[in-house]
Design a protein around this motif. Structure first.
Motif, PDB file in Angstrom:
ATOM      1  N   ILE A 281      85.016 -87.884 -29.348  1.00  0.00           N
ATOM      2  CA  ILE A 281      83.860 -87.216 -28.735  1.00  0.00           C
ATOM      3  C   ILE A 281      82.875 -87.704 -28.367  1.00  0.00           C
ATOM      4  CG2 ILE A 281      81.910 -84.948 -29.406  1.00  0.00           C
ATOM      5  CD1 ILE A 281      83.567 -84.535 -31.604  1.00  0.00           C
ATOM      6  N   ASP A 282      82.794 -87.311 -26.728  1.00  0.00           N
ATOM      7  CA  ASP A 282      81.251 -87.848 -26.043  1.00  0.00           C
ATOM      8  C   ASP A 282      81.163 -89.097 -26.239  1.00  0.00           C
ATOM      9  OD1 ASP A 282      81.238 -84.562 -25.762  1.00  0.00           O
ATOM     10  OD2 ASP A 282      79.331 -85.270 -26.578  1.00  0.00           O
ATOM     11  N   VAL A 283      82.184 -89.962 -25.802  1.00  0.00           N
ATOM     12  CA  VAL A 283      82.239 -91.663 -25.581  1.00  0.00           C
ATOM     13  C   VAL A 283      81.463 -91.503 -23.930  1.00  0.00           C
ATOM     14  CG1 VAL A 283      83.278 -93.569 -25.794  1.00  0.00           C
ATOM     15  CG2 VAL A 283      83.042 -91.915 -27.769  1.00  0.00           C
ATOM     16  N   GLN A 284      80.284 -91.405 -23.459  1.00  0.00           N
ATOM     17  CA  GLN A 284      81.023 -91.553 -22.580  1.00  0.00           C
ATOM     18  C   GLN A 284      79.412 -92.971 -22.377  1.00  0.00           C
ATOM     19  OE1 GLN A 284      80.163 -86.926 -23.304  1.00  0.00           O
ATOM     20  NE2 GLN A 284      79.644 -87.528 -20.717  1.00  0.00           N
ATOM     21  N   LYS A 285      79.021 -93.181 -20.920  1.00  0.00           N
ATOM     22  CA  LYS A 285      78.104 -94.408 -19.805  1.00  0.00           C
ATOM     23  C   LYS A 285      77.027 -93.792 -20.373  1.00  0.00           C
ATOM     24  CE  LYS A 285      82.266 -96.169 -17.274  1.00  0.00           C
ATOM     25  NZ  LYS A 285      82.078 -95.999 -15.759  1.00  0.00           N
ATOM     26  N   GLY A 286      76.258 -92.176 -19.969  1.00  0.00           N
ATOM     27  CA  GLY A 286      75.471 -92.318 -20.036  1.00  0.00           C
ATOM     28  C   GLY A 286      74.313 -92.583 -21.305  1.00  0.00           C
TER      29      GLY A 286
ATOM     30  N   ILE B  87      98.879 -78.278 -36.004  1.00  0.00           N
ATOM     31  CA  ILE B  87      97.766 -79.195 -36.628  1.00  0.00           C
ATOM     32  C   ILE B  87      96.938 -78.135 -37.556  1.00  0.00           C
ATOM     33  CG2 ILE B  87      96.232 -80.705 -35.914  1.00  0.00           C
ATOM     34  CD1 ILE B  87      98.181 -81.595 -33.105  1.00  0.00           C
ATOM     35  N   ASP B  88      96.405 -79.156 -38.622  1.00  0.00           N
ATOM     36  CA  ASP B  88      95.636 -79.209 -39.813  1.00  0.00           C
ATOM     37  C   ASP B  88      94.592 -79.802 -39.883  1.00  0.00           C
ATOM     38  OD1 ASP B  88      97.635 -79.804 -41.304  1.00  0.00           O
ATOM     39  OD2 ASP B  88      98.045 -78.127 -42.250  1.00  0.00           O
ATOM     40  N   GLN B  89      94.814 -81.024 -40.073  1.00  0.00           N
ATOM     41  CA  GLN B  89      94.221 -81.981 -40.404  1.00  0.00           C
ATOM     42  C   GLN B  89      93.656 -82.420 -39.074  1.00  0.00           C
ATOM     43  OE1 GLN B  89      95.400 -85.315 -41.705  1.00  0.00           O
ATOM     44  NE2 GLN B  89      94.413 -85.434 -44.137  1.00  0.00           N
ATOM     45  N   ILE B  90      92.246 -82.933 -38.811  1.00  0.00           N
ATOM     46  CA  ILE B  90      91.754 -83.925 -37.720  1.00  0.00           C
ATOM     47  C   ILE B  90      90.461 -84.829 -37.997  1.00  0.00           C
ATOM     48  CG2 ILE B  90      91.704 -81.249 -35.878  1.00  0.00           C
ATOM     49  CD1 ILE B  90      88.696 -80.878 -36.814  1.00  0.00           C
ATOM     50  N   VAL B  91      90.242 -85.551 -37.177  1.00  0.00           N
ATOM     51  CA  VAL B  91      90.047 -87.240 -37.298  1.00  0.00           C
ATOM     52  C   VAL B  91      88.369 -87.061 -36.288  1.00  0.00           C
ATOM     53  CG1 VAL B  91      89.681 -88.940 -37.609  1.00  0.00           C
ATOM     54  CG2 VAL B  91      91.586 -88.188 -38.652  1.00  0.00           C
ATOM     55  N   ILE B  92      87.921 -86.796 -36.380  1.00  0.00           N
ATOM     56  CA  ILE B  92      86.509 -86.828 -35.348  1.00  0.00           C
ATOM     57  C   ILE B  92      85.471 -88.700 -35.232  1.00  0.00           C
ATOM     58  CG2 ILE B  92      84.352 -86.115 -35.268  1.00  0.00           C
ATOM     59  CD1 ILE B  92      84.817 -83.233 -36.745  1.00  0.00           C
ATOM     60  N   ILE B  93      85.019 -88.832 -34.463  1.00  0.00           N
ATOM     61  CA  ILE B  93      84.767 -90.046 -34.031  1.00  0.00           C
ATOM     62  C   ILE B  93      84.275 -89.516 -32.780  1.00  0.00           C
ATOM     63  CG2 ILE B  93      86.188 -91.563 -35.276  1.00  0.00           C
ATOM     64  CD1 ILE B  93      87.911 -92.199 -32.515  1.00  0.00           C
ATOM     65  N   GLY B  94      83.431 -90.697 -32.857  1.00  0.00           N
ATOM     66  CA  GLY B  94      82.992 -91.028 -30.885  1.00  0.00           C
ATOM     67  C   GLY B  94      81.026 -90.943 -30.908  1.00  0.00           C
TER      68      GLY B  94
ATOM     69  N   GLN C  64      77.484 -88.522 -30.901  1.00  0.00           N
ATOM     70  CA  GLN C  64      76.340 -88.727 -31.769  1.00  0.00           C
ATOM     71  C   GLN C  64      76.663 -88.052 -32.795  1.00  0.00           C
ATOM     72  OE1 GLN C  64      72.593 -88.344 -31.061  1.00  0.00           O
ATOM     73  NE2 GLN C  64      73.003 -87.675 -28.670  1.00  0.00           N
ATOM     74  N   THR C  65      76.451 -89.280 -34.217  1.00  0.00           N
ATOM     75  CA  THR C  65      76.715 -88.847 -35.777  1.00  0.00           C
ATOM     76  C   THR C  65      76.256 -87.718 -36.319  1.00  0.00           C
ATOM     77  OG1 THR C  65      76.761 -91.162 -36.072  1.00  0.00           O
ATOM     78  CG2 THR C  65      76.746 -89.782 -37.976  1.00  0.00           C
ATOM     79  N   ASN C  66      74.994 -87.370 -36.189  1.00  0.00           N
ATOM     80  CA  ASN C  66      74.885 -85.964 -36.172  1.00  0.00           C
ATOM     81  C   ASN C  66      73.952 -84.786 -35.162  1.00  0.00           C
ATOM     82  OD1 ASN C  66      72.709 -87.903 -34.559  1.00  0.00           O
ATOM     83  ND2 ASN C  66      71.107 -86.544 -35.701  1.00  0.00           N
ATOM     84  N   MET C  67      75.323 -84.732 -34.571  1.00  0.00           N
ATOM     85  CA  MET C  67      74.413 -84.261 -33.193  1.00  0.00           C
ATOM     86  C   MET C  67      75.980 -83.314 -33.149  1.00  0.00           C
ATOM     87  SD  MET C  67      71.585 -83.727 -32.262  1.00  0.00           S
ATOM     88  CE  MET C  67      70.025 -84.423 -32.163  1.00  0.00           C
ATOM     89  N   CYS C  68      76.533 -83.673 -31.564  1.00  0.00           N
ATOM     90  CA  CYS C  68      78.020 -83.205 -31.675  1.00  0.00           C
ATOM     91  C   CYS C  68      78.961 -83.857 -32.868  1.00  0.00           C
ATOM     92  CB  CYS C  68      78.497 -83.353 -30.493  1.00  0.00           C
ATOM     93  SG  CYS C  68      77.340 -83.080 -28.866  1.00  0.00           S
ATOM     94  N   ASN C  69      78.967 -84.535 -33.068  1.00  0.00           N
ATOM     95  CA  ASN C  69      79.852 -84.911 -33.904  1.00  0.00           C
ATOM     96  C   ASN C  69      79.997 -84.093 -35.352  1.00  0.00           C
ATOM     97  OD1 ASN C  69      81.123 -86.638 -31.910  1.00  0.00           O
ATOM     98  ND2 ASN C  69      80.446 -88.780 -33.965  1.00  0.00           N
ATOM     99  N   GLU C  70      79.011 -84.091 -35.865  1.00  0.00           N
ATOM    100  CA  GLU C  70      78.009 -83.278 -37.111  1.00  0.00           C
ATOM    101  C   GLU C  70      78.799 -81.646 -37.108  1.00  0.00           C
ATOM    102  OE1 GLU C  70      75.136 -82.494 -40.296  1.00  0.00           O
ATOM    103  OE2 GLU C  70      74.830 -83.895 -39.292  1.00  0.00           O
ATOM    104  N   THR C  71      78.170 -81.235 -35.301  1.00  0.00           N
ATOM    105  CA  THR C  71      78.710 -79.798 -35.597  1.00  0.00           C
ATOM    106  C   THR C  71      80.109 -79.519 -35.139  1.00  0.00           C
ATOM    107  OG1 THR C  71      76.677 -80.092 -33.798  1.00  0.00           O
ATOM    108  CG2 THR C  71      77.961 -78.102 -33.496  1.00  0.00           C
ATOM    109  N   THR C  72      80.124 -80.425 -34.235  1.00  0.00           N
ATOM    110  CA  THR C  72      82.281 -79.949 -34.715  1.00  0.00           C
ATOM    111  C   THR C  72      82.936 -80.560 -35.938  1.00  0.00           C
ATOM    112  OG1 THR C  72      82.036 -80.682 -32.313  1.00  0.00           O
ATOM    113  CG2 THR C  72      84.419 -80.794 -33.226  1.00  0.00           C
ATOM    114  N   ALA C  73      82.483 -80.565 -37.139  1.00  0.00           N
ATOM    115  CA  ALA C  73      83.315 -81.346 -38.011  1.00  0.00           C
ATOM    116  C   ALA C  73      82.945 -80.154 -39.418  1.00  0.00           C
ATOM    117  CB  ALA C  73      83.114 -82.558 -38.965  1.00  0.00           C
ATOM    118  N   ARG C  74      81.135 -79.636 -39.256  1.00  0.00           N
ATOM    119  CA  ARG C  74      80.844 -78.195 -39.352  1.00  0.00           C
ATOM    120  C   ARG C  74      81.575 -76.943 -39.286  1.00  0.00           C
ATOM    121  NH1 ARG C  74      75.811 -78.121 -42.366  1.00  0.00           N
ATOM    122  NH2 ARG C  74      75.233 -80.583 -42.366  1.00  0.00           N
ATOM    123  N   MET C  75      81.546 -76.698 -38.208  1.00  0.00           N
ATOM    124  CA  MET C  75      82.653 -75.763 -37.509  1.00  0.00           C
ATOM    125  C   MET C  75      83.837 -75.645 -37.750  1.00  0.00           C
ATOM    126  SD  MET C  75      82.303 -74.406 -33.690  1.00  0.00           S
ATOM    127  CE  MET C  75      83.025 -72.294 -33.539  1.00  0.00           C
ATOM    128  N   GLY C  76      84.214 -77.256 -37.742  1.00  0.00           N
ATOM    129  CA  GLY C  76      86.206 -77.602 -38.125  1.00  0.00           C
ATOM    130  C   GLY C  76      86.568 -77.491 -39.697  1.00  0.00           C
TER     131      GLY C  76
END
Length: 198
Positions: A17-22, A116-123, A125-137
């Motif tokens: 998730i979102d590993v961007q130069k910005g 696919i029923d198992q996902i691994v989230i990296i990228g 930010q930890t407490n923003m898009c990563n956490e939100t995606t994990a909660r929804m997942g």
């Protein structure tokens, strides 16, 4: 073996998730975990070697943001591009909100079509898009693995005007996801060991 005797599925999807130069822009301030990119790259390479699916996610922010589509910061970081060695991800998702499940194309539909029923989230930010995606997942029924050292975040100012450090935010995210059973918080080495075991 992963914590709680979990096994890594043969088709577990890595969601990058979102590993961007910005995110290197001073606008975001001080970050934690300088090893995040190395761990992200290690997991991408392990997933590619094992032939497991990889999803790349890019955040397209409104105009004026370091992550805006017209900005150089919208591009993925060079280390991520290099880790693919010219190959393409199995799916490329763009989004303009926190959850990768609200991007295009439809991540949930793509995962379910492939069983696919198992996902691994990296990228980022930890407490923003990563956490939100994990909660929804977790809410959608996925088995979510969250390697907390393959991501980073930034200091943030709370409503009381006090700064909460990136390390404190990371610790809170880990506790919240674990306690709420949205995800299993692991380390990169846990996943690399599990990946090598298949």
């Amino acid at each position: 073996m992963l914590p709680d005797m979990a096994e890594l599925s043969a088709n577990a999807a890595l969601i990058v998730i979102d590993v961007q130069k910005g995110f290197e822009d001073p606008y975001f301030g001080r970050r934690d975990n300088p090893a995040a990119e190395d761990n992200i790259v290690a997991l991408i390479r392990a997933w590619r070697a094992a032939g497991r699916p990889i999803v790349l996610v890019r955040h397209d922010s409104p105009e004026g943001s370091p992550l805006a589509p017209e900005s150089p910061g919208n591009a993925l970081k060079d280390v991520v591009v290099a880790a693919f060695e010219g190959a393409e991800p199995h799916l490329f998702v763009t989004k303009n909100v926190n959850s990768a499940f609200y991007g295009k194309p439809d991540l949930d539909g793509w995962l379910r079509e492939r069983g696919i029923d198992q996902i691994v989230i990296i990228g980022i930010q930890t407490n923003m898009c990563n956490e939100t995606t994990a909660r929804m997942g977790g809410n959608l029924g996925y088995d979510v693995l969250y390697p907390i050292d393959a991501m980073h975040t930034f200091d943030a100012v709370g409503p009381d005007g006090e700064t909460v450090t990136a390390e404190e935010l990371t610790r809170a995210t880990a506790a919240s996801l674990h306690h709420g059973r949205f995800a299993r918080v692991v380390r990169t080495t846990d996943l690399l060991g599990a990946s090598a075991g298949i």
